[in-house]
Design a protein around this motif. Sequence first.
Motif, PDB file in Angstrom:
ATOM      1  N   LEU A 282       0.019   4.986   0.859  1.00 40.47           N
ATOM      2  CA  LEU A 282      -0.111   5.510   2.220  1.00 40.47           C
ATOM      3  C   LEU A 282      -0.336   4.415   3.247  1.00 40.47           C
ATOM      4  CD1 LEU A 282      -2.438   8.547   1.397  1.00 40.47           C
ATOM      5  CD2 LEU A 282      -0.099   8.709   2.248  1.00 40.47           C
ATOM      6  N   LEU A 283      -0.964   3.293   2.789  1.00 38.58           N
ATOM      7  CA  LEU A 283      -1.250   2.178   3.691  1.00 38.58           C
ATOM      8  C   LEU A 283      -0.602   0.911   3.152  1.00 38.58           C
ATOM      9  CD1 LEU A 283      -5.042   2.926   4.238  1.00 38.58           C
ATOM     10  CD2 LEU A 283      -3.239   3.233   5.929  1.00 38.58           C
TER      11      LEU A 283
ATOM     12  N   GLU B  76     -15.629 -12.775   9.326  1.00 37.20           N
ATOM     13  CA  GLU B  76     -15.564 -11.832  10.439  1.00 37.20           C
ATOM     14  C   GLU B  76     -14.125 -11.574  10.848  1.00 37.20           C
ATOM     15  OE1 GLU B  76     -17.998 -10.209  11.725  1.00 37.20           O
ATOM     16  OE2 GLU B  76     -19.609 -11.196  10.626  1.00 37.20           O
ATOM     17  N   ASP B  77     -13.197 -11.570   9.876  1.00 35.68           N
ATOM     18  CA  ASP B  77     -11.783 -11.354  10.190  1.00 35.68           C
ATOM     19  C   ASP B  77     -11.603  -9.926  10.691  1.00 35.68           C
ATOM     20  OD1 ASP B  77      -9.057 -10.899  10.200  1.00 35.68           O
ATOM     21  OD2 ASP B  77      -8.709 -12.275   8.521  1.00 35.68           O
ATOM     22  N   PRO B  78     -11.200  -9.736  11.961  1.00 40.56           N
ATOM     23  CA  PRO B  78     -11.056  -8.382  12.508  1.00 40.56           C
ATOM     24  C   PRO B  78      -9.982  -7.572  11.796  1.00 40.56           C
ATOM     25  CG  PRO B  78     -10.200 -10.027  14.055  1.00 40.56           C
ATOM     26  CD  PRO B  78     -10.902 -10.772  12.972  1.00 40.56           C
ATOM     27  N   ASP B  79      -8.929  -8.251  11.288  1.00 41.50           N
ATOM     28  CA  ASP B  79      -7.855  -7.536  10.587  1.00 41.50           C
ATOM     29  C   ASP B  79      -8.380  -6.885   9.302  1.00 41.50           C
ATOM     30  OD1 ASP B  79      -6.033  -8.196  12.486  1.00 41.50           O
ATOM     31  OD2 ASP B  79      -5.295  -9.983  11.445  1.00 41.50           O
ATOM     32  N   ILE B  80      -9.237  -7.644   8.619  1.00 37.46           N
ATOM     33  CA  ILE B  80      -9.796  -7.113   7.367  1.00 37.46           C
ATOM     34  C   ILE B  80     -10.713  -5.930   7.665  1.00 37.46           C
ATOM     35  CG2 ILE B  80     -11.352  -7.619   5.434  1.00 37.46           C
ATOM     36  CD1 ILE B  80     -10.240 -10.486   5.512  1.00 37.46           C
ATOM     37  N   LYS B  81     -11.549  -6.070   8.680  1.00 41.27           N
ATOM     38  CA  LYS B  81     -12.455  -4.977   9.044  1.00 41.27           C
ATOM     39  C   LYS B  81     -11.671  -3.746   9.464  1.00 41.27           C
ATOM     40  CE  LYS B  81     -16.734  -7.263  10.155  1.00 41.27           C
ATOM     41  NZ  LYS B  81     -17.876  -7.268  11.069  1.00 41.27           N
TER      42      LYS B  81
ATOM     43  N   GLN C 247     -10.163  -2.110   6.387  1.00 42.50           N
ATOM     44  CA  GLN C 247     -11.180  -1.390   5.614  1.00 42.50           C
ATOM     45  C   GLN C 247     -11.526  -0.049   6.264  1.00 42.50           C
ATOM     46  OE1 GLN C 247     -14.238  -4.502   5.363  1.00 42.50           O
ATOM     47  NE2 GLN C 247     -14.227  -4.161   3.151  1.00 42.50           N
ATOM     48  N   LYS C 248     -11.682  -0.072   7.583  1.00 43.30           N
ATOM     49  CA  LYS C 248     -12.026   1.160   8.294  1.00 43.30           C
ATOM     50  C   LYS C 248     -10.914   2.194   8.175  1.00 43.30           C
ATOM     51  CE  LYS C 248     -14.878   1.067  12.192  1.00 43.30           C
ATOM     52  NZ  LYS C 248     -15.081   0.732  13.626  1.00 43.30           N
ATOM     53  N   THR C 249      -9.681   1.699   8.339  1.00 43.71           N
ATOM     54  CA  THR C 249      -8.529   2.604   8.241  1.00 43.71           C
ATOM     55  C   THR C 249      -8.440   3.213   6.849  1.00 43.71           C
ATOM     56  OG1 THR C 249      -7.358   1.208   9.841  1.00 43.71           O
ATOM     57  CG2 THR C 249      -6.028   2.793   8.585  1.00 43.71           C
TER      58      THR C 249
ATOM     59  N   GLU D 294     -10.854   3.764   4.700  1.00 46.98           N
ATOM     60  CA  GLU D 294     -11.914   4.743   4.498  1.00 46.98           C
ATOM     61  C   GLU D 294     -11.618   6.044   5.240  1.00 46.98           C
ATOM     62  OE1 GLU D 294     -14.254   4.551   2.205  1.00 46.98           O
ATOM     63  OE2 GLU D 294     -13.266   2.656   1.737  1.00 46.98           O
ATOM     64  N   LYS D 295     -10.996   5.923   6.418  1.00 42.39           N
ATOM     65  CA  LYS D 295     -10.603   7.124   7.158  1.00 42.39           C
ATOM     66  C   LYS D 295      -9.577   7.937   6.371  1.00 42.39           C
ATOM     67  CE  LYS D 295     -11.388   5.591  11.918  1.00 42.39           C
ATOM     68  NZ  LYS D 295     -10.741   5.155  13.175  1.00 42.39           N
ATOM     69  N   PHE D 296      -8.605   7.204   5.808  1.00 41.64           N
ATOM     70  CA  PHE D 296      -7.563   7.875   5.010  1.00 41.64           C
ATOM     71  C   PHE D 296      -8.161   8.471   3.736  1.00 41.64           C
ATOM     72  CE2 PHE D 296      -4.398   6.358   7.813  1.00 41.64           C
ATOM     73  CZ  PHE D 296      -3.210   6.970   7.481  1.00 41.64           C
ATOM     74  N   ARG D 297      -9.140   7.775   3.165  1.00 41.50           N
ATOM     75  CA  ARG D 297      -9.787   8.297   1.951  1.00 41.50           C
ATOM     76  C   ARG D 297     -10.477   9.637   2.249  1.00 41.50           C
ATOM     77  NH1 ARG D 297     -11.172   5.217  -2.291  1.00 41.50           N
ATOM     78  NH2 ARG D 297     -11.351   3.338  -0.995  1.00 41.50           N
ATOM     79  N   LYS D 298     -11.160   9.694   3.409  1.00 43.08           N
ATOM     80  CA  LYS D 298     -11.843  10.939   3.790  1.00 43.08           C
ATOM     81  C   LYS D 298     -10.830  12.059   4.024  1.00 43.08           C
ATOM     82  CE  LYS D 298     -15.498  12.656   6.826  1.00 43.08           C
ATOM     83  NZ  LYS D 298     -14.916  13.985   6.957  1.00 43.08           N
ATOM     84  N   LYS D 299      -9.745  11.724   4.704  1.00 39.84           N
ATOM     85  CA  LYS D 299      -8.699  12.734   4.950  1.00 39.84           C
ATOM     86  C   LYS D 299      -8.099  13.225   3.636  1.00 39.84           C
ATOM     87  CE  LYS D 299      -7.107  11.366   9.561  1.00 39.84           C
ATOM     88  NZ  LYS D 299      -5.938  10.894  10.330  1.00 39.84           N
ATOM     89  N   LEU D 300      -7.901  12.291   2.721  1.00 41.13           N
ATOM     90  CA  LEU D 300      -7.329  12.629   1.418  1.00 41.13           C
ATOM     91  C   LEU D 300      -8.246  13.586   0.669  1.00 41.13           C
ATOM     92  CD1 LEU D 300      -5.110  12.057  -0.719  1.00 41.13           C
ATOM     93  CD2 LEU D 300      -6.494  10.128  -1.493  1.00 41.13           C
ATOM     94  N   ARG D 301      -9.537  13.306   0.660  1.00 32.82           N
ATOM     95  CA  ARG D 301     -10.498  14.149  -0.060  1.00 32.82           C
ATOM     96  C   ARG D 301     -10.712  15.496   0.628  1.00 32.82           C
ATOM     97  NH1 ARG D 301     -15.037   9.530  -1.716  1.00 32.82           N
ATOM     98  NH2 ARG D 301     -13.732   8.503  -3.285  1.00 32.82           N
ATOM     99  N   ASP D 302     -10.553  15.524   1.966  1.00 29.19           N
ATOM    100  CA  ASP D 302     -10.725  16.780   2.715  1.00 29.19           C
ATOM    101  C   ASP D 302      -9.482  17.651   2.689  1.00 29.19           C
ATOM    102  OD1 ASP D 302     -13.261  15.983   3.296  1.00 29.19           O
ATOM    103  OD2 ASP D 302     -12.809  15.291   5.336  1.00 29.19           O
TER     104      ASP D 302
END
Length: 462
Positions: free
Chosen positions: A146-147, A162-167, A170-172, A174-182
């Motif tokens: 998916l990503l 503090e790489d903003p791309d990595i952060k 990671q955030k994206t 986790e958002k997709f993981r929550k959507k997947l589980r919901d």
Amino acid sequence: MSTNTSGQAPVASTFTPREIVSELDRYIVGQAEAKRAVAIALRNRWRRQQVTSELRDEITPKNIIMIGPTGVGKTEIARRLAKLSQAPFIKVEASKFTEVGYVGRDVESMIRDLTELAIQMLREEEAQEVELKAKDAAEEALLDILLPGPNSNTHTYNDNEEDPDIKWAQKTREKFRKKLRDGALDEREVELDVAAQQAPSVEIFSPQGMEEMGINFKDMLGNMFPQKTSRRKVKVPEALEILQKEQAEKLIDMDRVIREALIRVEQAGIVFLDEVDKIAGRESMKGPDVSREGVQRDLLPLIEGSTVNTKYGMIRTDHILFIAAGAFHVSKVTDLIPELQGRFPIRVELQSLTQEDFVRILTEPQNSLIKQYIALMDTEGLKLEFTEDAITELARIGAEVNQSTQNIGARRLHTVLERMLDEISFKAPEMDRTKPCVIDGAYVRDRLDPLLESEDLSRYIL
């Protein structure tokens, strides 16, 4: 239930004979003598594991012959016993070994089939053990699809980075993981490489009955060519299921599964030989009797204890429990060859079922026919209710038809109930669901008595 802790097959070590009988009573009405015999046989398997190793190999299972008409519970007792003990179980009709002449089908094939069943059983148990790990791995694999791009979940970096791309990745994720589980992504489609369906195995037969000599073209050629895959577009829930199966396959240790399956077959396997009366030859040695005695002599080494070659290894049959069953209407147990009779020291006679037994069969077991039909109609929103006199009438008609035509035991109740509920089953989606549909004695008589009055109709319909 005990677990496999010392290389021995699991048996129902925590069940006493009385508890085994009580468990069988939940599904099978009557036949106390047969239940008692199989309960002792199962408990003896656990007892054998407790004796010293020097004596253990000398203690052989006490094989059982069940004598009784069809439909009285012979097969069900053996099947429930196997389920209770988590034992590999196979039912084989003894008559199939005589169908193609003197040699017939190779009798050793039943042990090979039992081995395949044991491997499948252990594989499913192993799959349950790794289910959570497989589910987590499948979720990560699906998130990768998916990503697309660098996988932030496995990216190596230190805590101070503090790489903003990595952060952001990671955030994206986790958002997709929550959507997947919901379930928010359930309607989304993804592309997967799915393994193509394999062609069935090819068994080799020879005129001498040397069947399945470990020759399996799929096994021989499977490693020579890469596995074919096809690109498929599937919805997210199906994709998750496919990926979970793939991950489980990777986590299962098949070498251990096969090793433990072979032990379980040898130490806890149960072979149910049905229709054994069909191979009981008479004194004469002409015609089919030659074939019957030939099958008995082929079975004898297996039941006495021999070694069978399978594609997974050698299987010793010394401690496999053999339960034979037959109606013995025409032939008798004494028509079997003496050597075979001696290998079945326990003989139990199952009683024909009465009208009172039919009443109990319809109502008492956990999976009774009445409960099954109520559940089926409930799927249509229709509440089905049986009065006491309806059950009495169903039992009476079942018993009468068995007496006037052919006695097929409890199986007659399937036919009687299906015929009686034919109209309701057809009209159920259109019927009034606001009130229960009550089946009483009058309704049963109205539907079935006309058939009983005509012997020809009852013979061919009931």
